[in-house]
Every structure is written in C-alpha cells, then in structure tokens.
Design a protein around this motif. Structure first.
Motif, PDB file in Angstrom:
ATOM      1  N   GLY A 266       4.995  10.742   0.113  1.00 53.53           N
ATOM      2  CA  GLY A 266       6.195  11.427   0.606  1.00 53.53           C
ATOM      3  C   GLY A 266       7.290  10.454   0.996  1.00 53.53           C
ATOM      4  O   GLY A 266       8.480  10.749   0.864  1.00 53.53           O
ATOM      5  N   LYS A 267       6.889   9.267   1.475  1.00 52.27           N
ATOM      6  CA  LYS A 267       7.854   8.222   1.838  1.00 52.27           C
ATOM      7  C   LYS A 267       8.267   7.361   0.648  1.00 52.27           C
ATOM      8  O   LYS A 267       9.006   6.397   0.815  1.00 52.27           O
ATOM      9  CB  LYS A 267       7.253   7.323   2.920  1.00 52.27           C
ATOM     10  N   LYS A 268       7.721   7.678  -0.535  1.00 55.43           N
ATOM     11  CA  LYS A 268       8.009   6.930  -1.780  1.00 55.43           C
ATOM     12  C   LYS A 268       7.417   5.523  -1.743  1.00 55.43           C
ATOM     13  O   LYS A 268       7.954   4.596  -2.340  1.00 55.43           O
ATOM     14  CB  LYS A 268       9.523   6.853  -2.049  1.00 55.43           C
ATOM     15  N   GLU A 269       6.305   5.337  -1.050  1.00 55.05           N
ATOM     16  CA  GLU A 269       5.650   4.028  -0.959  1.00 55.05           C
ATOM     17  C   GLU A 269       4.360   4.058  -1.790  1.00 55.05           C
ATOM     18  O   GLU A 269       3.248   4.026  -1.274  1.00 55.05           O
ATOM     19  CB  GLU A 269       5.355   3.671   0.500  1.00 55.05           C
ATOM     20  N   LYS A 270       4.506   4.109  -3.112  1.00 54.35           N
ATOM     21  CA  LYS A 270       3.376   4.282  -4.016  1.00 54.35           C
ATOM     22  C   LYS A 270       2.427   3.085  -3.998  1.00 54.35           C
ATOM     23  O   LYS A 270       1.204   3.253  -4.046  1.00 54.35           O
ATOM     24  CB  LYS A 270       3.865   4.532  -5.436  1.00 54.35           C
ATOM     25  N   GLU A 271       2.955   1.871  -3.953  1.00 57.87           N
ATOM     26  CA  GLU A 271       2.082   0.692  -3.997  1.00 57.87           C
ATOM     27  C   GLU A 271       1.147   0.648  -2.798  1.00 57.87           C
ATOM     28  O   GLU A 271      -0.044   0.341  -2.924  1.00 57.87           O
ATOM     29  CB  GLU A 271       2.935  -0.574  -4.053  1.00 57.87           C
ATOM     30  N   GLN A 272       1.683   0.958  -1.615  1.00 58.70           N
ATOM     31  CA  GLN A 272       0.846   0.997  -0.422  1.00 58.70           C
ATOM     32  C   GLN A 272      -0.187   2.123  -0.522  1.00 58.70           C
ATOM     33  O   GLN A 272      -1.337   1.972  -0.088  1.00 58.70           O
ATOM     34  CB  GLN A 272       1.720   1.185   0.821  1.00 58.70           C
ATOM     35  N   ALA A 273       0.210   3.258  -1.112  1.00 59.77           N
ATOM     36  CA  ALA A 273      -0.724   4.371  -1.298  1.00 59.77           C
ATOM     37  C   ALA A 273      -1.874   3.961  -2.212  1.00 59.77           C
ATOM     38  O   ALA A 273      -3.040   4.300  -1.962  1.00 59.77           O
ATOM     39  CB  ALA A 273       0.010   5.583  -1.885  1.00 59.77           C
ATOM     40  N   GLU A 274      -1.572   3.230  -3.282  1.00 62.32           N
ATOM     41  CA  GLU A 274      -2.619   2.751  -4.192  1.00 62.32           C
ATOM     42  C   GLU A 274      -3.583   1.806  -3.474  1.00 62.32           C
ATOM     43  O   GLU A 274      -4.793   1.860  -3.688  1.00 62.32           O
ATOM     44  CB  GLU A 274      -1.981   2.042  -5.384  1.00 62.32           C
ATOM     45  N   GLN A 275      -3.037   0.949  -2.635  1.00 64.47           N
ATOM     46  CA  GLN A 275      -3.884   0.000  -1.913  1.00 64.47           C
ATOM     47  C   GLN A 275      -4.858   0.736  -0.985  1.00 64.47           C
ATOM     48  O   GLN A 275      -6.045   0.395  -0.911  1.00 64.47           O
ATOM     49  CB  GLN A 275      -3.014  -0.954  -1.099  1.00 64.47           C
ATOM     50  N   ILE A 276      -4.364   1.752  -0.273  1.00 66.45           N
ATOM     51  CA  ILE A 276      -5.222   2.545   0.610  1.00 66.45           C
ATOM     52  C   ILE A 276      -6.305   3.249  -0.199  1.00 66.45           C
ATOM     53  O   ILE A 276      -7.487   3.270   0.189  1.00 66.45           O
ATOM     54  CB  ILE A 276      -4.375   3.577   1.388  1.00 66.45           C
ATOM     55  N   ALA A 277      -5.928   3.831  -1.346  1.00 66.98           N
ATOM     56  CA  ALA A 277      -6.898   4.542  -2.176  1.00 66.98           C
ATOM     57  C   ALA A 277      -7.988   3.606  -2.683  1.00 66.98           C
ATOM     58  O   ALA A 277      -9.181   3.943  -2.658  1.00 66.98           O
ATOM     59  CB  ALA A 277      -6.179   5.205  -3.350  1.00 66.98           C
ATOM     60  N   ASN A 278      -7.612   2.435  -3.129  1.00 67.54           N
ATOM     61  CA  ASN A 278      -8.589   1.478  -3.642  1.00 67.54           C
ATOM     62  C   ASN A 278      -9.550   1.005  -2.546  1.00 67.54           C
ATOM     63  O   ASN A 278     -10.762   0.875  -2.767  1.00 67.54           O
ATOM     64  CB  ASN A 278      -7.872   0.276  -4.261  1.00 67.54           C
ATOM     65  N   SER A 279      -9.011   0.763  -1.362  1.00 67.37           N
ATOM     66  CA  SER A 279      -9.856   0.360  -0.237  1.00 67.37           C
ATOM     67  C   SER A 279     -10.843   1.472   0.128  1.00 67.37           C
ATOM     68  O   SER A 279     -12.002   1.207   0.478  1.00 67.37           O
ATOM     69  CB  SER A 279      -8.984   0.017   0.976  1.00 67.37           C
ATOM     70  N   ALA A 280     -10.391   2.723   0.045  1.00 75.16           N
ATOM     71  CA  ALA A 280     -11.259   3.854   0.368  1.00 75.16           C
ATOM     72  C   ALA A 280     -12.424   3.957  -0.614  1.00 75.16           C
ATOM     73  O   ALA A 280     -13.565   4.219  -0.224  1.00 75.16           O
ATOM     74  CB  ALA A 280     -10.447   5.152   0.362  1.00 75.16           C
ATOM     75  N   ILE A 281     -12.150   3.746  -1.888  1.00 75.25           N
ATOM     76  CA  ILE A 281     -13.202   3.823  -2.904  1.00 75.25           C
ATOM     77  C   ILE A 281     -14.261   2.745  -2.677  1.00 75.25           C
ATOM     78  O   ILE A 281     -15.465   3.012  -2.737  1.00 75.25           O
ATOM     79  CB  ILE A 281     -12.595   3.705  -4.311  1.00 75.25           C
ATOM     80  N   MET A 282     -13.824   1.550  -2.397  1.00 73.69           N
ATOM     81  CA  MET A 282     -14.767   0.454  -2.170  1.00 73.69           C
ATOM     82  C   MET A 282     -15.596   0.686  -0.903  1.00 73.69           C
ATOM     83  O   MET A 282     -16.803   0.473  -0.892  1.00 73.69           O
ATOM     84  CB  MET A 282     -14.004  -0.861  -2.058  1.00 73.69           C
ATOM     85  N   SER A 283     -14.935   1.139   0.167  1.00 77.84           N
ATOM     86  CA  SER A 283     -15.668   1.367   1.417  1.00 77.84           C
ATOM     87  C   SER A 283     -16.631   2.540   1.284  1.00 77.84           C
ATOM     88  O   SER A 283     -17.722   2.540   1.870  1.00 77.84           O
ATOM     89  CB  SER A 283     -14.697   1.609   2.573  1.00 77.84           C
ATOM     90  N   GLY A 284     -16.258   3.560   0.490  1.00 78.10           N
ATOM     91  CA  GLY A 284     -17.157   4.692   0.269  1.00 78.10           C
ATOM     92  C   GLY A 284     -18.442   4.272  -0.415  1.00 78.10           C
ATOM     93  O   GLY A 284     -19.538   4.706  -0.048  1.00 78.10           O
ATOM     94  N   LEU A 285     -18.312   3.394  -1.418  1.00 84.46           N
ATOM     95  CA  LEU A 285     -19.498   2.898  -2.123  1.00 84.46           C
ATOM     96  C   LEU A 285     -20.392   2.094  -1.189  1.00 84.46           C
ATOM     97  O   LEU A 285     -21.618   2.275  -1.159  1.00 84.46           O
ATOM     98  CB  LEU A 285     -19.070   2.032  -3.313  1.00 84.46           C
TER      99      LEU A 285
END
Length: 454
Positions: A85-104
């Motif tokens: 919503g804030k147009k900060e896509k790169e930061q959003a991608e970083q959060i998503a990638n960290s979530a996937i790794m921590s979930g595993l």
C-alpha cells in the motif's frame, strides 16, 4: 487480480467487490479443507470411539503447529499488505522471503521437538492408556507433516497479501482433494487404521506446500537467492514478523492449551465424552474456518488501504465483513440447529456420544453468532499493525476466559460445565471486543478527514 490493476482495485473499487473477489477463492479453499476434515472424522469414527477420541487428543498438537504457521504467515502478510500500500515492493519482498525461510526452520524444529516429547505431550493432552496407542499412530504423521503445514500457511497468506487469492486456493484445493481421495483408501483398502488418515493428510499437506511454492516463485514477488541472501537473517525483519504475528500465536497457542484442558476434563466422563467433544470440535472448526476464509478476503484490503492512508475504506471493509459474515452464519447455523442430531450421528452413531455432543453443539450455535464481531475486530487490528490490541483480544477467547472456566465450571456443574465453557467464553469475549472495535472505526473516519484536510 492482475499486477497492473492491483493498486487501482484496492484503492478505488468498491470494497465489497474487492473483498468478495478475494474471499470467494479463499472460502472455496476452506470448503475443501473443511471437507477433508469432515472426511477424516467421518471415516475415523468408523474405527470406534477410541480412534475418534485419539484424533481429538492430537488436536492440541495440530493447533500448536498451526500456531507457528499462522504466526509467521499472518505476521508477514500484515506487513506485506501495508508495504505494498505504501508502494515499497522491495521491502515487501524481503519480508516475504524471510518469512518463508523462518517457516521452514520452525517446521523442522517442531518436528524434532515433537518426536522427542511425543508420549509426554499426548499424556498431558489427556490420552488414557487405552487411547495412547491410537493417538501415537496419528500424531506421528501430524509431526512429519509439520514443515509442510507451516509452509502451506505461510505461502498461502503471502499470496493473499498480494491479492493472489486464486493462487493460494490452488495449493489448498490440491492438498484437500488428495486427502479426501486417499483417506478411505488407506483406512479401508490398505487397512492402515487411524494412522492411514494421518498419512493421507501428510501427503495432502506436502502437495499443497509444493503447489503454493511454485505459485509464489513464479508470481509477482519471487524468492531471489542472490539478491536476498544477505537479508535473510536481519533480526529487525524477524522481530517485525513475530510482533505482527503475535496475535496469531496467542490465538492458536491458547487453542492448543484449551484443547488439552478440555480433553483432560472430558476424559473424566469416559471415552464417549472425549469422542463427543472431538466431533463437536471438528464440526465447529468447519464453520469457523469458513468464516475465517471470508475474513481473509478482508485482511489484505484493510492492510493495503491502511498503508495507503485510505482510512474510510478500511472502515467500510470492516463493517461489510461483519454484516455479510453475520448473514452467512445465521443461515448456516439455523440449518445446523434443526439438523444437529443427524449431523452428530453422521460421524458417530452412538447414543452415549450423542447425549454429550448434542447439547454442547446447540449451546455453541448461539455463541457462534457473535464471531463476526470478535474475529473481524481481531483481524482488523492485526492487519493494520495494532499488534498490542490484537494480541489482547486474541488471548481472550480461549485464554483469559476459557481456561479459568474449564478449570472451575466442571467442578460446579459436572459434564454440563464442560459443555458450556466455550459458549460462555465467546459471550465474554464479545463484550470485551465491542469497546475496542467500534470507537476505533469512528476514529478511522476522523483520521481520513484529517488526511483530506492536509
């Protein structure tokens, strides 16, 4: 939603239309998930009350694994929606990638710890000497599926946070259909007993995780090892994910504790009582999951528009979600009220089980009508980053209220006390949620007016 129209739809299209477009695939996913939950319960009950009770005993373990997945997934999904919503896509991608790794990683830790402490955990959950062998067979595959279950929840939430509800649905439906097909084959063709149901669920979860992983990595937000590897272990990102996911951890964690205490109280009234509460629990998990599926269409809209400072749309989305959910639940629960005995006997045609399950089922039907306000309030605060309020409200239903009630009411009212604990806890949670939610909805209007005045 296509990438080129995501912002336009989230910010300008009528909120009810956006919510419905996101909710429809999610509700369908939940229907399939509910179907294989019903299939599991239906076929396992054919193995006897002990097998049915054993599945109920393992619910605490399932709830804990889901708590981990929802904590990471909902925490990251809340952040991703607001960042987009804030147009900060790169930061959003970083959060998503960290979530996937921590979930595993957390899935593997849950698997290892569960295998080490399996027998003590099942005994703590109320497993008697007769139920323990059945519960161990079922729980073993529940633990083996932990990494897949957690990644499924994380990936599904991240896809919905991007407005890709159909992609999220693809994985859930694939896993659910596999489970529905395999459960009767494993139970009655291969004669695997209660562990056959758990094995079918394991295969379904593994398939769902792989499909969701493919959808994520070939979508708009991608796991880019070269670009993101240096950012995978940023403590700040993990702290933000956990902080925003804390309400989910408390909600699911207390559900696990509540299941343990409920089983321990019910077991004093025999295996039939444990089986009865297990059947009721599965039935209401179906109703609750459908409502949650609808609400998950609301969360990305709330998070995205809050990040974009479109506060009046956040209010409109919440009010619509509550109203539509109440109408939906009213129809479903009315039908279930008049067919309650038939539903229960469908799972376990045992007079002793029905005698316990039927009144408990009808008490809970009344309390379920309060869930639109309870859940929408919790989802709203979590979606917009008000984690303190969301965490407190998440603790109320099965923590602050249910735990004291389940420890005291059975002493005063016997089996009736076991049956009425959850409905009373729901009523009390409703009265706590109202003064948090509705003043904040009015505040959103003032915030929007102030934003327009600048």
């Amino acid at each position: 939603m296509e990438n080129k129209s995501l912002e336009q739809r989230m910010e300008t299209e009528p909120v009810h239309r956006v919510i419905l477009s996101l909710a429809a695939p999610t509700v369908l996913s939940m229907l399939v998930i509910s179907a294989y939950s019903i299939v599991d319960t239906f076929f396992v009950t054919r193995l006897g009350s002990r097998a049915t009770g054993a599945v109920g005993i393992t619910f605490a373990l399932v709830a804990w694994i889901q708590a981990v997945g929802y904590t990471v997934g909902m925490g990251a999904g809340s952040l991703v929606s607001r960042l987009l919503g804030k147009k900060e896509k790169e930061q959003a991608e970083q959060i998503a990638n960290s979530a996937i790794m921590s979930g595993l990683l957390l899935g593997l830790i849950s698997l290892g710890a569960g295998l080490i402490f399996l027998t003590p955990l099942l005994k703590l959950s109320g497993a008697t000497t007769e139920l323990l062998p059945y519960a161990r067979e079922y729980a073993l595959f529940v633990l083996l599926s932990a990494p897949f279950t957690i990644e499924t929840l994380v990936l599904g939430t991240l896809l919905r946070a991007q407005g890709r509800a159909k992609a999220s649905m693809a994985g859930m439906v694939t896993g659910g259909i596999l489970d529905i097909i395999l459960t009767p084959v494993f139970l009655f063709v291969l004669n695997l007993g209660v562990k056959g149901a758990a094995l079918a669920a394991f295969i379904g979860q593994a398939a769902a995780a792989m499909v969701l992983g493919g959808c994520f990595w070939h979508g708009r937000m991608k796991l880019n090892g070269k670009k993101q590897s240096k950012n995978f272990f940023k403590i700040k990102d993990y702290g933000s994910i956990i902080k925003n996911g804390l309400p989910s951890l408390c909600r699911q964690g207390f559900a696990s504790v509540a299941a343990v205490l409920l089983n321990r109280q019910a077991v004093g009234y025999g295996d039939a009582a444990v089986a009865a509460m297990s059947v009721d629990g599965r039935l209401f998990m179906v109703f609750f999951s459908l409502f949650i599926g609808y609400g998950q269409g609301f969360q990305p809209v709330a998070g995205f528009n809050y990040g974009a400072q479109k506060y009046h749309r956040v209010q409109q989305a919440c009010l619509f979600t509550m109203a539509a959910s109440f109408c939906f639940l009213s129809v479903i629960l009315t039908a279930c009220w008049f067919n309650a005995e038939t539903l229960i006997r469908l799972f376990r045609d045992d007079p002793e089980v029905t005698a316990v399950a039927l009144p408990a089922f009808r008490y809970q039907c009344f309390a379920m009508l309060l869930q639109p306000v309870i859940v929408a309030g919790n989802m709203l605060f979590q979606s917009i980053g008000k984690s303190g309020r969301a965490t407190f409200l998440a603790c109320c239903r099965q923590g602050v209220f249910f735990i004291p009630l389940i420890l005291t009411l059975p002493r005063a009212f016997g089996l009736l006390g076991v049956e009425i604990c959850q409905p009373i806890a729901d009523v009390l949670t409703f009265f706590v949620t109202v003064p948090f939610l509705f003043p904040f909805l009015r505040q959103l209007v003032r915030m929007d007016e102030a934003e327009d005045a600048e």
